[in-house]
Design an enzyme around this catalytic site. Structure first.
Site, PDB file in Angstrom:
ATOM      1  N   PRO A 173       0.837  -1.195   0.000  1.00 14.96           N
ATOM      2  CA  PRO A 173       0.000   0.000   0.000  1.00 14.96           C
ATOM      3  C   PRO A 173       0.875   1.251   0.000  1.00 14.96           C
ATOM      4  O   PRO A 173       1.890   1.294   0.695  1.00 14.96           O
ATOM      5  CB  PRO A 173      -0.781  -0.110   1.311  1.00 14.96           C
ATOM      6  CG  PRO A 173      -0.687  -1.545   1.699  1.00 14.96           C
ATOM      7  CD  PRO A 173       0.585  -2.068   1.143  1.00 14.96           C
ATOM      8  N   CYS A 174       0.483   2.269  -0.791  1.00 21.89           N
ATOM      9  CA  CYS A 174       1.394   3.414  -0.971  1.00 21.89           C
ATOM     10  C   CYS A 174       1.482   4.283   0.268  1.00 21.89           C
ATOM     11  O   CYS A 174       2.430   5.050   0.416  1.00 21.89           O
ATOM     12  CB  CYS A 174       1.024   4.225  -2.200  1.00 21.89           C
ATOM     13  SG  CYS A 174      -0.604   4.929  -2.100  1.00 21.89           S
ATOM     14  N   GLN A 175       0.511   4.140   1.214  1.00 16.45           N
ATOM     15  CA  GLN A 175       0.667   4.879   2.471  1.00 16.45           C
ATOM     16  C   GLN A 175       1.883   4.342   3.219  1.00 16.45           C
ATOM     17  O   GLN A 175       2.329   4.915   4.192  1.00 16.45           O
ATOM     18  CB  GLN A 175      -0.528   4.732   3.415  1.00 16.45           C
ATOM     19  CG  GLN A 175      -1.904   4.860   2.851  1.00 16.45           C
ATOM     20  CD  GLN A 175      -2.380   3.597   2.181  1.00 16.45           C
ATOM     21  OE1 GLN A 175      -2.010   3.339   1.038  1.00 16.45           O
ATOM     22  NE2 GLN A 175      -3.196   2.791   2.852  1.00 16.45           N
ATOM     23  N   GLY A 176       2.365   3.201   2.769  1.00 16.49           N
ATOM     24  CA  GLY A 176       3.465   2.535   3.477  1.00 16.49           C
ATOM     25  C   GLY A 176       4.839   3.080   3.122  1.00 16.49           C
ATOM     26  O   GLY A 176       5.834   2.417   3.367  1.00 16.49           O
TER      27      GLY A 176
END
Ligand code: SAM
Length: 358
Positions: free
Chosen positions: A84-87
């Site tokens: 996930p790109c929030q990561g």
């Protein structure tokens, strides 16, 4: 004749397994997918030729040992995954309190542990410019430190025969010092597969909203429809949605390829934002399939597309069946990498992998 050994794959953050289904179709041996979403894992399990569906939280470092245990400590040729790109944050390993990096770091750790010949990290194109490009620089640095040569590119789905406008960033690493050349497009603008070519054979519903398994009511007409139906006798996940008469009335006023801007003043006011009330165009690829926000409509029928129609537009063949409730199914489809994109990457990547036994 000696049978060729298929390259072995682990899919991290596998979801329903759109990306890895492409690799499977390209002749890879997908051994295991890991995710923490149960319905997505059920879908993955049913569509990946006996692969292990591991329910695991990639925030936990210990999952890597379990992945090795579940795959009988086999050698792994390829690790693929879309964290996930929030990561992603900038602090890297140095800031142990910054939890956001843990998910991306789990992929770095898995590559370090299994030492595959290659890895493929997939994400939204925005990752390339996140923190002025520093997030991507950090990713490249982490994998380069493990001895991988890194190449990256944003791929445009219609170029690869997918009837949907979708862009995805791919970062590919090779451990043999070679640079990876991304696959050449197979379709050119003007020749892209349109919505009608992709889903024109799938029927509408009247009062009957459909059941999860139904019959095809029309013959396939285009090469794309024939390809999608090649291994299917029955139609799964083609279930209609019952809109209120007011909503149907608003949808009916949106022209093909139009959106909320085409509605007269006072109509559909409650939902007038960027992607709202958007109707696909029969002669073009669809908009980017979302995770079920009910903002996009069929090019001809006054309703949202079914899970199967969205899956077709994502290049999932009809024998790929989705599990979970309808909301979960829409989410699985919308989150996925189009299998056909995975397929073209897989075919190209094979040229760089020398597999023992070949
Ligand atoms: C964009 S989706 C992956 C789609 C997949 N590559 C495909 O092609 O179908 C990201 C996935 O990461 C999973 N995920 C998010 N946080 C996770 C965690 N802590 N551990 C394991 N999986 C996680 C989500 O459940 C979701 O299925």
């Amino acid at each position: 004749m000696r049978k060729k050994k298929r390259p072995t794959v682990i899919d991290m953050f596998c979801g329903c397994g759109g990306l890895s289904r492409g690799f499977l179709d390209a002749g890879y041996d997908v051994l295991l997918g890991i995710d923490n979403n149960k319905s997505a894992l059920k879908t993955f399990k049913e569509n990946h030729d006996g692969a292990i569906a591991m329910d695991g939280d990639l925030f936990q470092g210990s999952t890597i040992l379990e992945m090795a245990h579940l795959t009988d400590n086999k050698s792994i040729d390829l690790i693929i995954g879309g964290p996930p790109c929030q990561g992603f944050s900038l602090t890297g390993k140095r800031d142990e309190n910054d939890e956001r990096n843990t998910l991306f770091q789990s992929m770095v750790n898995a590559v370090g542990f299994f030492q595959p010949k290659a890895f493929v990290l997939e994400n939204v194109p925005g990752l390339a410019t996140l923190y002025n490009g520093k997030a991507k620089e950090n990713i490249i640095k982490e994998f380069s430190n493990l001895g991988y040569t890194i190449n990256s590119k944003v791929l445009y789905a219609p170029d690869y025969g997918i009837p949907q406008i979708r862009k995805r960033l791919f970062i590919v690493g090779l451990n043999n010092g070679m640079n990876f050349d991304f696959p050449e497009p197979v379709c050119i603008p003007g020749n892209y597969i349109s919505c009608e070519e992709a889903i024109g054979d799938l029927h509408d519903f009247n009062d009957d909203l459909g059941v999860d398994v139904c019959k095809y009511l029309n013959d396939p007409k285009t090469p794309y429809q024939k390809k999608m139906r090649k291994n299917s006798i029955h139609l799964f996940n083609h279930v209609g949605t019952k809109h209120t008469p007011e909503v149907i009335d608003v949808i009916s006023q949106v022209p093909e390829g139009g959106n909320h801007k085409d509605l007269p003043p006072g109509v559909g006011e409650s939902r007038k934002f960027n992607e709202a009330w958007t109707r696909y165009h029969s002669k073009s690829p669809s908009k980017t399939i979302d995770t079920g926000h009910r903002n996009h409509f069929h090019y001809k029928f006054n309703r949202v597309p079914t899970v199967r129609e969205n899956a077709r537009l994502q290049s999932f063949a009809d024998d790929f069946r989705f599990f979970g409730n309808k909301t979960e199914q829409y989410k699985q489809v919308g989150n996925a990498v189009p299998p056909l994109l995975g397929y073209h990457l897989g075919i190209q990547l094979k040229k760089y992998l020398s597999i023992d036994g070949e």
